[in-house]
Design a protein around this motif. Structure first.
Motif, PDB file in Angstrom:
ATOM      1  N   PRO A  22       0.812  -1.220   0.000  1.00 17.09           N
ATOM      2  CA  PRO A  22       0.000   0.000   0.000  1.00 17.09           C
ATOM      3  C   PRO A  22       0.849   1.276   0.000  1.00 17.09           C
ATOM      4  O   PRO A  22       0.466   2.272  -0.632  1.00 17.09           O
ATOM      5  CB  PRO A  22      -0.822  -0.134   1.284  1.00 17.09           C
ATOM      6  CG  PRO A  22      -0.938  -1.605   1.500  1.00 17.09           C
ATOM      7  CD  PRO A  22       0.378  -2.164   1.047  1.00 17.09           C
ATOM      8  N   VAL A  25       1.965   1.916  -3.551  1.00 12.50           N
ATOM      9  CA  VAL A  25       0.833   2.391  -4.350  1.00 12.50           C
ATOM     10  C   VAL A  25       0.510   3.843  -4.005  1.00 12.50           C
ATOM     11  O   VAL A  25       0.245   4.666  -4.889  1.00 12.50           O
ATOM     12  CB  VAL A  25      -0.393   1.481  -4.137  1.00 12.50           C
ATOM     13  CG1 VAL A  25      -1.606   2.030  -4.882  1.00 12.50           C
ATOM     14  CG2 VAL A  25      -0.085   0.066  -4.608  1.00 12.50           C
ATOM     15  N   SER A  26       0.541   4.193  -2.735  1.00 11.72           N
ATOM     16  CA  SER A  26       0.271   5.571  -2.329  1.00 11.72           C
ATOM     17  C   SER A  26       1.278   6.528  -2.955  1.00 11.72           C
ATOM     18  O   SER A  26       0.906   7.632  -3.411  1.00 11.72           O
ATOM     19  CB  SER A  26       0.321   5.688  -0.804  1.00 11.72           C
ATOM     20  OG  SER A  26      -0.756   5.002  -0.205  1.00 11.72           O
ATOM     21  N   VAL A  41      -5.222   3.925   0.744  1.00 11.83           N
ATOM     22  CA  VAL A  41      -4.964   2.730  -0.062  1.00 11.83           C
ATOM     23  C   VAL A  41      -4.956   1.534   0.870  1.00 11.83           C
ATOM     24  O   VAL A  41      -4.234   1.533   1.881  1.00 11.83           O
ATOM     25  CB  VAL A  41      -3.622   2.834  -0.810  1.00 11.83           C
ATOM     26  CG1 VAL A  41      -3.308   1.521  -1.530  1.00 11.83           C
ATOM     27  CG2 VAL A  41      -3.630   3.999  -1.789  1.00 11.83           C
ATOM     28  N   PHE A  54      -5.576  -3.114  -5.061  1.00  8.72           N
ATOM     29  CA  PHE A  54      -5.807  -2.350  -3.840  1.00  8.72           C
ATOM     30  C   PHE A  54      -7.047  -1.476  -4.017  1.00  8.72           C
ATOM     31  O   PHE A  54      -7.387  -1.071  -5.131  1.00  8.72           O
ATOM     32  CB  PHE A  54      -4.602  -1.455  -3.520  1.00  8.72           C
ATOM     33  CG  PHE A  54      -3.321  -2.222  -3.297  1.00  8.72           C
ATOM     34  CD1 PHE A  54      -2.914  -2.561  -2.019  1.00  8.72           C
ATOM     35  CD2 PHE A  54      -2.536  -2.616  -4.369  1.00  8.72           C
ATOM     36  CE1 PHE A  54      -1.743  -3.278  -1.812  1.00  8.72           C
ATOM     37  CE2 PHE A  54      -1.361  -3.327  -4.175  1.00  8.72           C
ATOM     38  CZ  PHE A  54      -0.965  -3.662  -2.893  1.00  8.72           C
ATOM     39  N   LEU A  56      -8.682   2.100  -3.604  1.00 10.63           N
ATOM     40  CA  LEU A  56      -8.258   3.490  -3.541  1.00 10.63           C
ATOM     41  C   LEU A  56      -9.477   4.322  -3.174  1.00 10.63           C
ATOM     42  O   LEU A  56     -10.388   4.499  -3.983  1.00 10.63           O
ATOM     43  CB  LEU A  56      -7.675   3.939  -4.877  1.00 10.63           C
ATOM     44  CG  LEU A  56      -7.257   5.413  -4.995  1.00 10.63           C
ATOM     45  CD1 LEU A  56      -6.151   5.751  -3.985  1.00 10.63           C
ATOM     46  CD2 LEU A  56      -6.785   5.729  -6.416  1.00 10.63           C
ATOM     47  N   SER A  61     -10.196   1.357  -7.608  1.00 10.23           N
ATOM     48  CA  SER A  61      -9.225   0.304  -7.308  1.00 10.23           C
ATOM     49  C   SER A  61      -7.978   0.550  -8.131  1.00 10.23           C
ATOM     50  O   SER A  61      -8.023   1.187  -9.186  1.00 10.23           O
ATOM     51  CB  SER A  61      -9.798  -1.084  -7.600  1.00 10.23           C
ATOM     52  OG  SER A  61     -10.085  -1.235  -8.981  1.00 10.23           O
ATOM     53  N   VAL A  62      -6.856   0.047  -7.645  1.00 11.17           N
ATOM     54  CA  VAL A  62      -5.579   0.148  -8.338  1.00 11.17           C
ATOM     55  C   VAL A  62      -5.095  -1.270  -8.610  1.00 11.17           C
ATOM     56  O   VAL A  62      -5.130  -2.127  -7.720  1.00 11.17           O
ATOM     57  CB  VAL A  62      -4.527   0.911  -7.503  1.00 11.17           C
ATOM     58  CG1 VAL A  62      -3.238   1.089  -8.291  1.00 11.17           C
ATOM     59  CG2 VAL A  62      -5.069   2.263  -7.068  1.00 11.17           C
TER      60      VAL A  62
END
Length: 314
Positions: A22, A25-26, A41, A54, A56, A61-62
């Motif tokens: 996470p 991704v952030s 996230v 993930f 978001l 979503s990611v």
């Protein structure tokens, strides 16, 4: 390094899924899409094997590929999913933004609109026959969409939609490895029957990975179909595999009856299901006895269905 059907090898980037966190991704979102930088996230309940997914915020979503062949699917989904969406009876993923490599992550990635629903399980599907009918109707609608210009089988979808000969060597190796575990004579018969007939129609759109993990359920009913990474245009037989991995009895008969495919396509579908199940079983026998039992049951269903089809046509 990825191994391609037929023995070819190609250098492609890959990432340990455990390293796709996470926090990573952030950082990617903040750097490339600052309008969403403040959104939380968090991991999703069921992540899948090939991509890290993930949540978001509440509405997005990611999805980040773990390997280069999966990264080939990013452009395809952004190009084609918006065109397919308006022609299908159920929601599918809606791409919102395409991310670029960064923050030490080497591939393209995607942001999608979040789709509510739980992954399909026998306990969540309250009416299997209706579920089978709804899925068959979704696939029928997909197969009827104009396929002109769509992506043919290739590395982007592991040659789904093409002839099963791409996996002939791997399948025969699995049959040999499972000599003490399954009826390999009947397995070889099913495989030969799948290799024989070829797709004679025009190429059609197919999903490529119709499995319970990619089917969402709301109040017991099929509510959305996700993960079109293996989609393309060609032979839809690969979409038949769920008939033996999830359906049985009446639900399987309904699924088959409502699909606009012939017996030869159904036979190739048994081949796709058998190939995958045997590969899974070879691995499960080493370290997952519960999965091995479940996969042996699937193989038994495939073999029995082939035998029943043969007796009907005799």
């Amino acid at each position: 390094m990825s191994v391609l059907p037929g023995g070819g090898r190609e250098m492609m980037p890959s990432v340990d899924k455990a390293a796709i966190t996470p926090a990573l991704v952030s950082r990617l979102v903040a750097a490339q899409f600052p309008q969403w930088a403040d959104l939380p996230v968090r991991p999703v309940e069921i992540d899948g094997w090939d991509n890290a997914t993930f949540r978001l915020g509440e509405d997005m979503s990611v999805r980040l590929p773990s390997g280069g062949q999966y990264a080939l699917q990013v452009d395809k989904e952004h190009r084609w999913l918006p065109e397919l969406a308006g022609r299908l009876p159920l929601p599918i993923p809606e791409p919102l933004a395409k991310g670029a490599p960064g923050q030490g992550y080497p591939m393209q990635w995607s942001i999608y609109r979040w789709l509510d629903g739980d992954r399909a399980t026998p306990g969540r599907v309250t009416a299997p026959a209706q579920f089978a009918a709804d899925l068959a109707d979704f696939l029928t609608a997909l197969y009827r969409i104009d396929s002109a210009g769509g992506p043919p089988p290739g590395k982007h979808n592991f040659f789904r939609g093409g002839p099963l000969t791409a996996y002939d060597s791997e399948t025969r190796d699995a049959i040999a490895a499972l000599a003490d575990e399954i009826d390999t004579d009947r397995a070889a018969e099913v495989w030969e029957a799948a290799l024989g007939p070829t797709w004679r129609g025009s190429p059609v759109w197919f999903h490529g990975d119709i499995s319970p993990e990619n089917l969402l359920v709301d109040h017991g009913r099929l509510s959305a179909v996700i993960d079109f990474g293996c989609s393309g245009v060609g032979d839809p037989a690969c979409d038949m595999a769920i008939a033996w991995t999830f359906f049985s009895g009446e639900s399987r008969r309904i699924f088959e009856a409502r699909l606009p495919v012939d017996k030869a396509t159904w036979a190739r579908g048994r081949g796709w299901a058998l190939w995958k199940a045997m590969i899974v079983l070879v691995g499960a026998l080493k370290d997952d006895p519960e999965d091995a039992i479940a996969t042996k049951h699937v193989i038994g269903e495939i073999l029995a269905d082939h035998e029943e089809a043969a007796s009907r046509s005799a």
